[in-house]
Every structure is written in C-alpha cells, then in structure tokens.
Design an enzyme around this catalytic site. Structure first.
Site, PDB file in Angstrom:
ATOM      1  CD  GLU A 119      -2.279  -1.204   2.896  1.00 29.39           C
ATOM      2  OE1 GLU A 119      -2.062  -0.276   3.698  1.00 29.39           O
ATOM      3  OE2 GLU A 119      -2.908  -2.219   3.174  1.00 29.39           O
ATOM      4  CE  LYS A 121       4.712   5.777   7.086  1.00 26.73           C
ATOM      5  NZ  LYS A 121       4.610   7.200   7.342  1.00 26.73           N
ATOM      6  CG  ASP A 123       3.232  12.859   4.534  1.00 18.45           C
ATOM      7  OD1 ASP A 123       3.159  12.574   5.747  1.00 18.45           O
ATOM      8  OD2 ASP A 123       4.095  13.614   4.056  1.00 18.45           O
ATOM      9  CE1 TYR A 231      -3.524   2.753   9.102  1.00 23.61           C
ATOM     10  CE2 TYR A 231      -3.484   4.661   7.653  1.00 23.61           C
ATOM     11  CZ  TYR A 231      -3.278   4.089   8.908  1.00 23.61           C
ATOM     12  OH  TYR A 231      -2.828   4.862   9.937  1.00 23.61           O
ATOM     13  CE  LYS A 320       8.957   7.771   5.800  1.00 20.55           C
ATOM     14  NZ  LYS A 320       9.347   8.133   7.151  1.00 20.55           N
ATOM     15  CB  CYS A 414      15.904  48.725 -11.753  1.00 19.40           C
ATOM     16  SG  CYS A 414      16.241  47.332 -12.826  1.00 19.40           S
ATOM     17  CB  CYS A 417      17.912  49.986 -16.034  1.00 17.72           C
ATOM     18  SG  CYS A 417      16.306  50.229 -15.262  1.00 17.72           S
ATOM     19  CB  CYS A 432      12.322  47.801 -12.958  1.00 18.27           C
ATOM     20  SG  CYS A 432      13.204  48.867 -14.092  1.00 18.27           S
ATOM     21  CB  CYS A 438      14.841  48.071 -17.538  1.00 13.28           C
ATOM     22  SG  CYS A 438      15.503  46.753 -16.507  1.00 13.28           S
TER      23      CYS A 438
HETATM   24  S1  IVH Z   1      -0.513   0.679   8.951  1.00 15.30           S
HETATM   25  C1  IVH Z   1       0.063  -1.448  12.693  1.00 15.30           C
HETATM   26  N1  IVH Z   1      -0.880   1.610   6.504  1.00 15.30           N
HETATM   27  O1  IVH Z   1       2.008   5.743   8.842  1.00 15.30           O
HETATM   28  C2  IVH Z   1       0.072  -0.711  11.426  1.00 15.30           C
HETATM   29  N2  IVH Z   1      -0.100   3.105   8.180  1.00 15.30           N
HETATM   30  O2  IVH Z   1       4.084   4.965  11.416  1.00 15.30           O
HETATM   31  C3  IVH Z   1      -0.161   0.724  11.631  1.00 15.30           C
HETATM   32  N3  IVH Z   1       0.217   5.402   7.381  1.00 15.30           N
HETATM   33  O3  IVH Z   1       0.906   7.324  11.451  1.00 15.30           O
HETATM   34  C4  IVH Z   1      -0.209   1.537  10.444  1.00 15.30           C
HETATM   35  N4  IVH Z   1      -0.431   5.049   5.311  1.00 15.30           N
HETATM   36  O4  IVH Z   1      -1.056   6.774   9.961  1.00 15.30           O
HETATM   37  C5  IVH Z   1      -0.494   1.895   7.753  1.00 15.30           C
HETATM   38  N5  IVH Z   1      -1.281   2.283   4.325  1.00 15.30           N
HETATM   39  C6  IVH Z   1      -0.895   2.572   5.582  1.00 15.30           C
HETATM   40  C7  IVH Z   1      -0.500   3.860   5.963  1.00 15.30           C
HETATM   41  C8  IVH Z   1      -0.104   4.097   7.269  1.00 15.30           C
HETATM   42  C9  IVH Z   1      -0.001   5.952   6.178  1.00 15.30           C
HETATM   43  C10 IVH Z   1       0.712   6.134   8.569  1.00 15.30           C
HETATM   44  C11 IVH Z   1      -0.028   5.856   9.831  1.00 15.30           C
HETATM   45  C12 IVH Z   1       0.980   6.054  10.926  1.00 15.30           C
HETATM   46  C13 IVH Z   1       2.280   5.900  10.220  1.00 15.30           C
HETATM   47  C14 IVH Z   1       2.993   4.658  10.680  1.00 15.30           C
END
Ligand code: IVH
Length: 680
Positions: A119, A121, A123, A231, A320, A414, A417, A432, A438
């Site tokens: 999946e 992650k 933000d 998730y 990451k 400026c 010029c 300017c 210029c």
């Molecule tokens: S699973 C036990 N899945 O990432 C599993 N977390 O440090 C717990 N996050 O703040 C999290 N996308 O909010 C999971 N697809 C995803 C995620 C996700 C973002 C965030 C989560 C948490 C941090 C994990």
C-alpha cells in the site's frame, strides 16, 4: 398477515432520499464509480435539506445532512484507545526490505515465500473511527498511541467517511483505522486563497490536514478538502473478518469506506520491491502526497504469530521515499527583473538534496512572501520540493537564527538599469519603472517575442538575445530585423552558418498571424488564448488598438484587469511606435473577417444570469453572450431583456416575473447560442 405499523408520520421520501444519497456516496467514494453528476447529487441533498426543515423531528444523526456540528467545542475530550495505535518501522533501501523479509522467515521458521499486501503510505494524520451496529459513534486522533483526542464532530464532516456503513455482514463493533489527508489540488487551492487574503500559508498538505482536524468549530473542518482512506481495523467485536489483510480492505470498501487504489498483493519480497519502485516513478503524478510504501504480511494468522515489538508490528514495514522537505541555510537574496519589470527576490541557498534533486535557488515571489515567512539572511529554512513544482521556502526555523542574521532589503532602484522601483498600493509586486530602457526587461521582451508560440524565430536563443542587448545591437524589437550577418556571426558560439540561419528565420517569420503578433507583444496578462480571442473578436490590429476598456471586456475571458493592461499598453506612444517599426520592418499578417458590433446578432440586448447553470459555467455563458454582442448585467431591472434562470434561482427570478420579463432556462440559452453558431 401482519403489516408493520408505520414508524412515524414523515413522508417516506425523506428516508428514500437518505438511502439514495448514501448509495451515491458509496458509488463515489468506495467504488470511485459515480452514477450521477455532482449536480444531481446536490439536488438530492437540497431536497433532503428542504424536507428536513419542514419536518425537523425527522432528522437523525446519521442523516447525510448532519455532517456539520451546530456548536463549536470548548476543548477536545481524551479518548483511550481500546487497542494501542502503533507506528511502523522504516526501511530505506532494498537491502533493508530483504532483511525485513529474512527476519520474518526466521521468526516463522520457514523458507516459504511470504505474501505481502502493498500500500502507499499516505502522508496525513492517523485516525480511528468507531462504529457500533454500523453507525459512526466516535472519531479519534492517534495521539501518543494510547490516548488520543475525540474529534468526532470533525470527522463527521468528511464526506468519504460513512456516517452509517453500507452493505451488511459487518461486526457489531468495528474500529476502522486510516489516514486523513488533503489531496494536493485542494491544498494548493486553499493556500492560493490564503495567499490572496494575505493569510498564513500551510507548509504542506499534511500540516493543512492536521490543522483542519484540530478545529474546535467543525464548520471550519467542513470547509477543508479532506479525505480519509481506511487501511486497517483495530477493535472488532461481534463478528468475523476475512483471513487476509487484502480481503479486509475489500470488505471495508464494500462497507462504504474509501480505500486507496494503489494497492496490490505481492507473492514475495521481490515483487514487493518492484511495487515500491513502480509507485516511486508515479509518486509525483498521484493526487495526494505519499512518503513511502507500507508492506504488510497478508495473512492475518501469520500477523498474529509475528506479533509486536515495542510500538511497531513485526509484520509490517514502511519503505520510505526521498524526503520532499529538508532544511538548509539562506545565504543571500538576489533580485531578478522580469519582462514586465516585476522585481522578484530569489533565495540563494546552501545546496541541499531534496525531492530527488540538488536545490540551490528558490523563488521568494514578492515582498509579502518574505514578510509572511519572517525571513532573514542567514536563517535556517525548510525547503520543500514536491514533484516538478519549483522549490519553495516554506518555513523559517527561528530557533536556529544566528545572531548576525540580516534583514532582506528590497532595492529602491532597479539592480539592472537603476530606474526607481515602484510598488503600487494593493499590489504585492514591486516593479522597475524603466520599461524598455531597462536591459533586463528588454531582454525578456525580446526572448518572448522570438519564442516558439510567438514569432517562433528559431535559433534566436536566450543567450544570444542577452549578448545582442548587452552590446546595444538590439534596443527595440524591430532592431532584430536590421541585424547583419557580420554582427550575428561575431557573437559567442556563432558562425556564419548559424548567422545565416537566424537571418533566414527572421525573414521567414515576418509573415505571421494576428493572434501570434498580439501575443508576441508581451502585453501583461495577455497569454496565447487571450491573444487568440482578441484576434477573433477584432479581426484587425487597428480595431484592437483603438478599443476602449468596455469594448475590450466584450471579448471572451477578458475582464477588467486584462482590459486595463491592454488599454494602457496602447495608450503609450512608445508601444505604438514599436509596433509601427515592426510593420515597417516587414512584419505582416492577414486580417480576419468579423462582424462589426452593430451587426452582432444580440446587439442591444441585456441578459441577466441567475441560479445554477449545469452545462455551462457562468463565465462561459457570459463570454458567449458578450461575443454575440449582448450585454450581461448583474441585476434585474426594467432595462433587462432576458433572464436566464437555472435551479435555485431566487430573488432575481422573482423580480423578473414581477416585471414581466422574458425568462429562459439553460437549455433555452444553449439553443440560442447554438443557433448563432457558438459551440457549446
Ligand atoms: S498501517 C500497525 N498503513 O504511517 C500498522 N499506516 O508509522 C499501523 N500510514 O501514522 C499503520 N499510510 O497513519 C499503515 N497504508 C498505511 C499507511 C499508514 C499511512 C501512517 C499511519 C501512521 C504511520 C505509521
């Protein structure tokens, strides 16, 4: 035979509308496959609002109209999570991921391949949503993982969060966990608005989401473009969930939750690594920020066997991506002068690797931006580079300000010029005042004139233009056509052959189109499409140059600002002379046949638009009417000829009826426009 007694005396339409709206929410958010237009959906909501106003006692907390709380809170209550909300271990390389897989195999004492759910992650902010018998009863932040804050009022305002779960077969108690985030487009629009209002900007979509959730007044949260993707699940009671994580996500989708679309199962760790790199390439194109990929052992049985270590599960990891924000030092600020004289501060930075590239400059936009950031030279700053967006300074780290930090002084003259720099009240930009005196403005004006979408003089690149201006060979646009082979051949990196090519290109491009010529002049706010609209409307250069501001505004997409700049441009003698010189040099085009204003079909008629238009936007409808010679007024009076009324038309329609004016609907308007050859 027994019939159920009626539960209440409210019109059945109320509950039917709620069902319909929930169904469309499900289609839209969970399935990403809406069956109705936004306008249809809005109409259902409007009707429900109307009926609920008529039957206030019918309102239930899970009605789709009840998303925004009536009264702001004074503080958030604390929530103790039934099961702690954990965090994830991080991986930063393919090797880290292989090691993770190895640890899992070792712990499970197996050499079998492990299947992973993959999946993105997201933000944003982690949240917990508690449902009892399918009804949302509590929303909470993660907090420290054990204690969070009760943000029920706020999560209820997020449309992708069902107030009542869809489908059936869900456990009696179900805690759904996921991420609340702000998609990039919504974030940019929110910041644009804040910038225009001179308010503080959000640093990034994540902060914007966090700030929006931290509001005690849920009406503010409701106005923010937030989404939530589920998730995982937390506390479950009174029901069973599928055996794999990927099937849990499917079940959640069936129950009306938005789940992320960029998910897959990988049969082994190699496939998981491939998923990471595949998404990495598309990261910038996604509609929301992600900071990595999360891999989870797909079998929930194996998850249980693996268990947890301190605050993170052994069965999941976050791999990451390169950070999009880094800190660096502001070494200096320089000022650049653009084509229109705008003096733009540019930050010179200690080079820093961010968002996949090394950044050593960032635009600071204008003085307001510097004030807003509270920036000084020597400051440590946070740079953000998301995707191919130009790097921005988003924050000053004030705690790291050195004692000798210097204020940023805007130049009064400026830097190129030495003409005075002017700041117009209400305008953030300093300019300017040198105009084409210029060299910086001249260079930019000539580069623009020669550019591909303007006169398209091939070979006349930026570096060459700069030399020609610096040597005084080109002072005004028409001087380009007087350049000689010797002059050109003597420039850096030029020879006789390239000189000949440029002379030929200058000759060949003398024959142009009216639209390109208008664009090439570089009038402020007149881009390619506006130039095209001017050409099509006026047909000749003389007609455009002689038009007053009111007439200019009859052109599609032209408002008071553009009309002002165009009129100002032609009011200046130097500009008229510059155009005359270009024509003397042989620049020419064909005029376009257009009707004179008196001949336009709707000449002399005044229209008023009111209510919602569904096919056309208000602006488009107005532009079409203006192009046909009509006037479009903002209010209804005896001088109005026609009122175009869409759904929701209110007082203006009433007034029109009172005055006995002619009223048409949007379909009627579209028919009229088509009759007169407009393509709508
Ligand atoms: S699973 C036990 N899945 O990432 C599993 N977390 O440090 C717990 N996050 O703040 C999290 N996308 O909010 C999971 N697809 C995803 C995620 C996700 C973002 C965030 C989560 C948490 C941090 C994990």
């Amino acid at each position: 035979m027994s019939t159920l007694p009626p539960v209440n005396n409210f019109p059945p339409e109320i509950e039917q509308l709620r069902e319909q709206i929930r169904h469309h929410n499900y289609r839209y958010y969970a399935l990403d496959d809406p069956q109705v237009t936004d306008a249809d959906y809005d109409r259902l909501m409007q009707r429900l609002h109307q009926l609920e106003a008529q039957y206030p006692a019918s309102v239930t907390p899970d009605s789709p109209t009840q998303r925004v709380g009536a009264t702001p809170l004074s503080a958030f209550k604390t929530v103790v999570h039934e099961l702690p909300m954990l965090s994830l271990d991080n991986a930063f390389s393919d090797e880290d991921l292989l090691a993770f897989n190895q640890r899992i195999q070792d712990r499970l004492k197996t050499k079998d391949k492990i299947e992973y759910a993959c999946e993105v992650k997201l933000d944003g902010i982690a949240v917990s949503l508690l449902y009892r018998d399918g009804l949302l009863v509590r929303g909470a932040t993660r907090g420290d993982g054990t204690n969070g804050e009760d943000i029920t009022q706020n999560v209820r305002t997020i449309k992708s969060i069902p107030l009542r779960m869809a489908g059936s077969g869900y456990p009696a108690v179900l805690e759904v966990r996921g991420e609340i985030y702000m998609p990039k487009a919504g974030f940019n629009a929110l910041n644009e608005k804040a910038r225009a209002a001179g308010e503080k900007l959000f640093v990034n979509p994540r902060n914007a989401a966090a700030g929006s959730l931290r509001q005690l007044d849920s009406r503010i949260t409701a106005s923010r473009p937030l989404e939530m993707c589920a998730y995982t699940v937390g506390w479950v009671d009174g029901g069973e969930l599928p055996a794999t994580h990927s099937d849990v996500l499917k079940a959640l989708r069936g129950w009306g939750f938005l789940t992320n679309r960029e998910t897959d199962t990988a049969p082994d760790i190699q496939a998981a690594i491939a998923f990471y790199h595949r998404i990495g390439e598309r990261r910038d194109a996604l509609a929301y920020d992600i900071d990595g990929i999360v891999f989870k052992v797909n079998s929930r049985l194996l998850q249980d066997k693996l268990g947890f270590i301190s605050r993170a599960p052994r069965w999941a990891i976050a791999y990451k991506f390169a950070a999009q924000e880094e800190s660096t030092v502001l070494l200096d600020v320089e000022f650049q002068v653009g084509r229109t004289g705008a003096v733009t501060p540019v930050a010179r930075l200690q080079p820093v690797f961010v968002g996949g590239v090394t950044v050593s400059n960032a635009t600071l936009h204008n003085r307001d931006e510097i004030n807003r950031l509270g920036l000084k030279i020597g400051d440590t700053v946070i740079i953000r580079r998301a995707g191919d967006v130009i790097p921005q300074i988003v924050q000053v780290v004030e705690t790291r300000r050195p004692a000798d930090a210097r204020d940023i002084l805007f130049p009064a003259h400026c830097p190129i010029c030495n003409s005075p720099v002017e700041t117009i009240a209400d305008e953030a930009v300093a300019r300017c005042s040198g105009g084409l005196v210029c060299a910086a403005q001249r260079k930019e004006a000539i580069k623009h004139f020669a550019s591909r979408k303007a006169m398209n003089v091939e070979g006349l690149g930026d570096k060459l233009v700069e030399q020609l201006v610096d040597l005084g060979l080109v002072k005004k646009l028409a001087d380009l056509y007087a350049l000689t082979r010797e002059q050109l051949a003597a420039m850096e990196r030029m020879g006789e052959k390239s000189a000949d090519n440029i002379l030929a290109a200058l000759q060949n491009t003398k024959k142009t189109t009216l639209a390109k010529f208008i664009y090439a002049l570089g009038i402020r706010e007149v881009g390619e499409s506006t130039a095209r609209n001017f050409a099509n409307y006026f047909g000749s250069f003389e007609a455009l140059a002689g038009a007053d501001q009111e007439t200019l505004q009859r052109v599609p997409d032209v408002g008071p600002v553009v009309a002002h700049f165009v009129a100002e441009f032609f009011a200046q003698e130097s500009n008229r002379l510059a155009v005359a010189a270009l024509r003397d040099a042989g620049v020419h085009w064909d005029n376009i046949d257009v009707a004179s204003p008196e001949e336009l079909p709707l000449n002399g008629l005044t229209y008023v638009l009111t209510g919602t238009l569904e096919t056309l936007s208000r602006d488009d409808a107005k532009a079409h009417l203006l192009a046909l010679g009509a006037k479009v007024a903002g209010s209804v009076s005896a001088k109005t000829d026609y009122v175009v009324a869409g759904p929701g038309a209110g007082s203006k329609l009433a007034k029109a009826e009172e005055l006995g004016l002619k009223v048409m609907d949007e379909a009627g308007l579209i028919e009229l426009l088509r009759e007169h050859g407009r393509q709508v």
